[in-house]
Every structure is written in structure tokens, then in C-alpha cells.
Design a protein around this motif. Structure first.
Motif, mmCIF file in Angstrom:
data_model
loop_
_atom_site.group_PDB
_atom_site.id
_atom_site.type_symbol
_atom_site.label_atom_id
_atom_site.label_comp_id
_atom_site.label_asym_id
_atom_site.label_seq_id
_atom_site.Cartn_x
_atom_site.Cartn_y
_atom_site.Cartn_z
ATOM 1 N N THR A 75 73.917 -30.652 -1.080
ATOM 2 C CA THR A 75 72.873 -31.616 -1.408
ATOM 3 C C THR A 75 71.807 -30.971 -2.278
ATOM 4 O O THR A 75 71.637 -29.753 -2.276
ATOM 5 C CB THR A 75 72.180 -32.177 -0.142
ATOM 6 O OG1 THR A 75 71.565 -31.094 0.560
ATOM 7 C CG2 THR A 75 73.153 -32.885 0.767
ATOM 8 N N THR A 76 71.114 -31.810 -3.012
ATOM 9 C CA THR A 76 69.923 -31.394 -3.744
ATOM 10 C C THR A 76 68.976 -32.574 -3.752
ATOM 11 O O THR A 76 69.373 -33.705 -3.467
ATOM 12 C CB THR A 76 70.248 -30.895 -5.173
ATOM 13 O OG1 THR A 76 69.075 -30.273 -5.722
ATOM 14 C CG2 THR A 76 70.712 -32.012 -6.072
ATOM 15 N N HIS A 77 67.733 -32.316 -4.054
ATOM 16 C CA HIS A 77 66.716 -33.363 -4.030
ATOM 17 C C HIS A 77 66.026 -33.411 -5.389
ATOM 18 O O HIS A 77 65.278 -32.510 -5.735
ATOM 19 C CB HIS A 77 65.697 -33.084 -2.921
ATOM 20 C CG HIS A 77 64.938 -34.285 -2.492
ATOM 21 N ND1 HIS A 77 65.489 -35.270 -1.714
ATOM 22 C CD2 HIS A 77 63.679 -34.672 -2.745
ATOM 23 C CE1 HIS A 77 64.598 -36.206 -1.495
ATOM 24 N NE2 HIS A 77 63.493 -35.870 -2.114
ATOM 25 N N SER A 91 67.779 -38.128 -3.257
ATOM 26 C CA SER A 91 68.735 -37.173 -2.693
ATOM 27 C C SER A 91 70.102 -37.363 -3.321
ATOM 28 O O SER A 91 70.537 -38.489 -3.550
ATOM 29 C CB SER A 91 68.852 -37.382 -1.178
ATOM 30 O OG SER A 91 67.620 -37.131 -0.554
ATOM 31 N N ASN A 93 74.110 -36.099 -2.738
ATOM 32 C CA ASN A 93 75.000 -35.489 -1.761
ATOM 33 C C ASN A 93 76.443 -35.540 -2.271
ATOM 34 O O ASN A 93 76.957 -36.618 -2.562
ATOM 35 C CB ASN A 93 74.892 -36.230 -0.427
ATOM 36 C CG ASN A 93 75.791 -35.643 0.631
ATOM 37 O OD1 ASN A 93 75.868 -34.432 0.790
ATOM 38 N ND2 ASN A 93 76.490 -36.494 1.357
ATOM 39 N N PHE A 104 79.558 -37.911 -5.933
ATOM 40 C CA PHE A 104 78.367 -37.780 -5.108
ATOM 41 C C PHE A 104 77.670 -39.117 -4.926
ATOM 42 O O PHE A 104 77.850 -40.036 -5.708
ATOM 43 C CB PHE A 104 77.399 -36.756 -5.698
ATOM 44 C CG PHE A 104 77.057 -36.966 -7.148
ATOM 45 C CD1 PHE A 104 75.971 -37.741 -7.523
ATOM 46 C CD2 PHE A 104 77.813 -36.371 -8.141
ATOM 47 C CE1 PHE A 104 75.651 -37.919 -8.863
ATOM 48 C CE2 PHE A 104 77.507 -36.534 -9.482
ATOM 49 C CZ PHE A 104 76.415 -37.319 -9.841
#
Length: 117
Positions: A75-77, A91, A93, A104
């Protein structure tokens, strides 16, 4: 013809009005023998395009802090910044990887942060 961009608060409201803004996306990247990776800039562009397509609004300004590694569960934000300076978290994912294709989901946070004074 000028099209005004929605402030992040409007993006947040749109996300809440639709329940939860969840968009499935995929991107292909070239790799050697390592895990596929999508650069932060390519990820930001893809997220911006998908959010615009899903909401029917102009492409928002998105910034992602890091590359997205093609590994399920990664994950990254990212951050959506509105013209007024307010921000909304987004977000990302990784749901699956098929060769060089990274799939994703994108989910906008429910609340925006006001613009700095």
C-alpha cells in the motif's frame, strides 16, 4: 471554456455520497528479473485519471510519495491537493500482479484537511 476544479472537501463529499470511492486500476511496467514497480509519477497520473473517470470531474492534482511495488498487499498513500490548498488522502492497495501488470484499488479518505493558513 474554463472548468473549475472541486476543492478537496467536495471530492471528500463526493466520495462519501457514493458510499466509499473504490476504484480498481491496473498498470503495466517493464521489469527485469525483479518485482514489477510503478514509479511514483506514473502512479499519480494513473490515480488522477481513474478518479476523474469515476467521478466525472476534471483530473485532480495527485502526488504519491513513493514507487508502488507490485506485490499483493503493498500500500501507499497519495495526496489529492485542491486549488484552494486543501488536501485529501488517497490509499492505493495492490490487489494482484499478473506478470508485469500491477492491479490495485484506490480509495479516497472520508475527510479532507483544510488548506494551510
Amino acid at each position: 471554456m474554463t472548468i473549475a476544479r472541486l476543492p478537496a472537501a467536495k471530492w471528500s463529499f463526493s466520495a462519501m455520497a457514493a458510499g466509499v470511492l473504490l476504484v480498481g486500476c491496473s498498470a503495466s511496467v517493464g521489469v527485469g528479473n525483479s518485482e514489477p514497480k510503478l514509479s511514483a509519477d506514473e502512479l499519480a497520473t494513473t490515480v488522477s485519471e481513474k478518479l476523474a473517470l469515476t467521478t466525472g470531474q476534471p483530473k485532480p492534482d495527485i502526488a504519491c510519495p513513493e514507487d508502488l511495488v507490485g506485490k499483493v498487499g503493498t500500500t501507499t498513500h497519495c495526496t489529492l491537493t485542491a486549488d484552494d490548498g486543501s488536501t485529501l488522502g488517497v490509499s492505493v492497495n495492490v490487489t494482484s500482479v499478473d506478470g508485469e501488470q500491477i492491479n490495485f484499488d484506490i480509495k479516497a479518505d472520508e475527510t479532507a484537511s483544510p488548506a494551510p493558513n
